[in-house]
Structure formats: C-alpha cells, structure tokens
Design a protein around this motif. Structure first.
Motif, short mmCIF file in Angstrom:
data_model
loop_
_atom_site.label_atom_id
_atom_site.label_comp_id
_atom_site.label_asym_id
_atom_site.label_seq_id
_atom_site.Cartn_x
_atom_site.Cartn_y
_atom_site.Cartn_z
N VAL A 119 -35.86 -17.93 4.34
CA VAL A 119 -35.08 -19.14 4.64
C VAL A 119 -35.11 -19.41 6.14
O VAL A 119 -34.71 -18.57 6.94
N THR A 120 -35.60 -20.58 6.53
CA THR A 120 -35.64 -20.97 7.94
C THR A 120 -34.36 -21.71 8.31
O THR A 120 -33.58 -22.13 7.45
N ARG A 121 -34.18 -21.91 9.61
CA ARG A 121 -32.99 -22.63 10.08
C ARG A 121 -32.97 -24.05 9.54
O ARG A 121 -31.91 -24.59 9.21
N GLU A 122 -34.15 -24.68 9.41
CA GLU A 122 -34.21 -26.04 8.88
C GLU A 122 -33.86 -26.07 7.40
O GLU A 122 -33.23 -27.02 6.92
N MET A 123 -34.27 -25.04 6.65
CA MET A 123 -33.91 -24.96 5.24
C MET A 123 -32.41 -24.80 5.07
O MET A 123 -31.78 -25.44 4.20
#
Length: 303
Positions: A119-123
């Motif tokens: 999970v990325t910060r944008e997700m």
C-alpha cells in the motif's frame, strides 16, 4: 597570529554556510506542543505487535511521550466491526492521526516505506477520501514487513473515538477499493503510480459525467483504461465496475475527492520539479563557487 585568526574565521564561515544543509531535516521545535483546538494526535498500534515492537513504532511516529498522544490498540474485532473482516486476523501495521484545520485536506506519510510492501501513500489517500476522512495528517508505520492493509482499520478506529464516526458503508467500500488496487498492482503488473492515476481519472470522470447506471460506469472505466493504455483481464475490469458502481450508490461527492487527490499529486509534482530543476542547479553552483573561492583563499593564506 594573523593567519591563525583568519583560519578561525574561515571555520566559522564554513560552518555558517553548511548548517542549513546539515540541519534541514531537524525536528520542529513545536513537536511537544499540545494542539488545544484539535486535541492530541491519536496513535493506533497493531494488536499483534510485541511491546518492543510497539516501542519501535512509537519512536518511528514520534509518539514516545504518553502525555502527548491518545493511544489505542487495533484488533481483529475492529476489523470485523469496521469492514466486516475476519476477527482472527493479525494486526501489525499502525498509524498516527493528527487532526488539522479545514482546508488542510488529507496528507498521508508512510514513515517506514521499506516495511509497507503493497500500500502506497497515494493508495491510502484514495481510500481515506472515499471513506470520508477530511483534514488530517496520517502517518503509517510498521516495525516488520507487512502489506499495510491493517493500518487502514487503525485509521478508521482513530476517527471513531471521542464521539467521532465515519460512515460504515463508506469505510467498507474504501477497504474494497484498497483491496482492488493492491491486487491490480500485484497481479496485473501495473505500477502503484499507474493504479493511482487510473482511480483518480475514473473518479474525475464520474464527477463530470454523473453516471446513472452500471453500464455507464463500465463505459467510463473502459474509456479511462484505453486512454491510459492499460490492459486488464475481464475479471479485474468487473472488479472495478463493482467497486465504482457501489461508490456511485453511496452518493460520494467525487468532485471534492478528486480535487483533494489532484492537490496531493500536484504538490508532489511541484516539489519534485522544483528540486530537480532550477533550485538544485542554483544550490550546487553556489556551493561550487564557494569552495573555489576557499581554495584561492587557502593559497594566499599559506604563501
């Protein structure tokens, strides 16, 4: 003696020149000030962590002073309560939520990116905006390598204490969104940036076109996939249609969500553009000229 004094002055000058670079990442002097308007930050730790691991997370999230934060534990039961998940799940990833003024938007920082593998910060930002989170700094951390999914439930818990609450249906669809995008990135070989762009563009199109049927949702998704030159299996296309059709039925204000997402992405691009272009060139040219002058000065000092 004159040359020694000049040398000492030189040492002071070079220290003055370099100190902004050396200390640019220092902590804010106001880190220990309690925000009386918004209350203390909320720290939510994964239940499966040992006490040593919890201390490690507290260090990572700058939350070691118990008087400065409200601390909770996120459990498998929370997973079931908030999104209907398995109550026997192990919860590892943790988060700190700091409430901000209106207009701040949702800002997500993954403090331990080496340990949040999917999970990325944008997700996270996409999912949190879908869930209805507003005006907060959200920091995510884990002391060991995990996918990062349980942090979302921890964030939900942080927004469902002290009389606050998020909409149950929106939390569930936001979790569905996170599951879909991580599966796309893992199984379709699409990068996290491409997934983020796809979701943002779909939401933007839904905001502009206001689709009234599932078929119109499907057309929007197909159009965006074609425009972005992304190939998905029919199974994953159907997953996206199911996701966004459910969002449509929740009457989420996609206009507001898209505006915040574009703001986050825009700020990031602006920072990267500034750093990689004129600012960097000017900084290093200044440093080069400075040290060239030092070399000349040294030559004269010892003649």
């Amino acid at each position: 003696m004159k040359k020694i004094s000049s040398f000492l002055i030189f040492i002071l000058l070079i220290g003055t020149f370099l100190s902004p670079i050396v200390f640019a990442d220092g902590k804010d002097d106001n880190d220990d000030v309690i925000d009386e308007l918004h209350g203390k930050p909320v720290l939510v730790l994964g239940e499966a962590l040992s006490e040593a691991q919890r201390n490690q997370v507290r260090e990572s999230l700058n939350a070691t002073n118990a008087d400065q934060v409200e601390e909770y534990i996120v459990t498998g039961q929370d997973l079931q309560n908030f999104i209907g998940g398995n109550p026997n799940s192990n919860m590892y990833s943790s988060a700190k939520v700091t409430h901000k003024d209106a207009g701040h938007g949702v800002v997500v920082e993954v403090v331990t990116p080496e340990n949040i593998t999917q999970v990325t910060r944008e997700m996270y930002a996409n999912a949190l905006l879908t869930a209805g989170v507003e005006n907060a700094l959200v920091e995510v951390a884990s002391p060991l390598r995990v996918t990062g999914h349980s942090a979302l439930v921890g964030i939900y818990k942080a927004f469902n204490v002290d009389g606050e609450s998020l909409d149950q249906d929106r939390m569930e669809v936001a979790n569905q969104e996170l599951n879909v995008v991580t599966e796309l990135a893992e199984e379709e070989g699409i990068s996290a940036d491409e997934v983020t762009e796809l979701l943002t563009e779909i939401k933007k199109a839904i905001s502009e076109l206001d689709p009234a049927t599932r078929e119109e949702i499907e057309q929007i998704i197909n159009d965006q996939l074609e425009r972005l030159n992304l190939q998905l299996t029919q199974e994953h296309r159907d997953m996206l249609v199911d996701l966004f059709d459910r969002m449509r039925n929740l009457n989420i204000d996609f206009g507001q969500v898209t505006q915040q997402l574009e703001s986050i992405v825009g700020d990031l691009r602006e920072r990267l553009g500034g750093i990689t272009n004129a600012d960097t060139e000017g900084l290093w040219n200044g440093i080069k000229n400075f040290f060239q002058s030092i070399a000349s000065w040294f030559s004269g000092l010892f003649d």
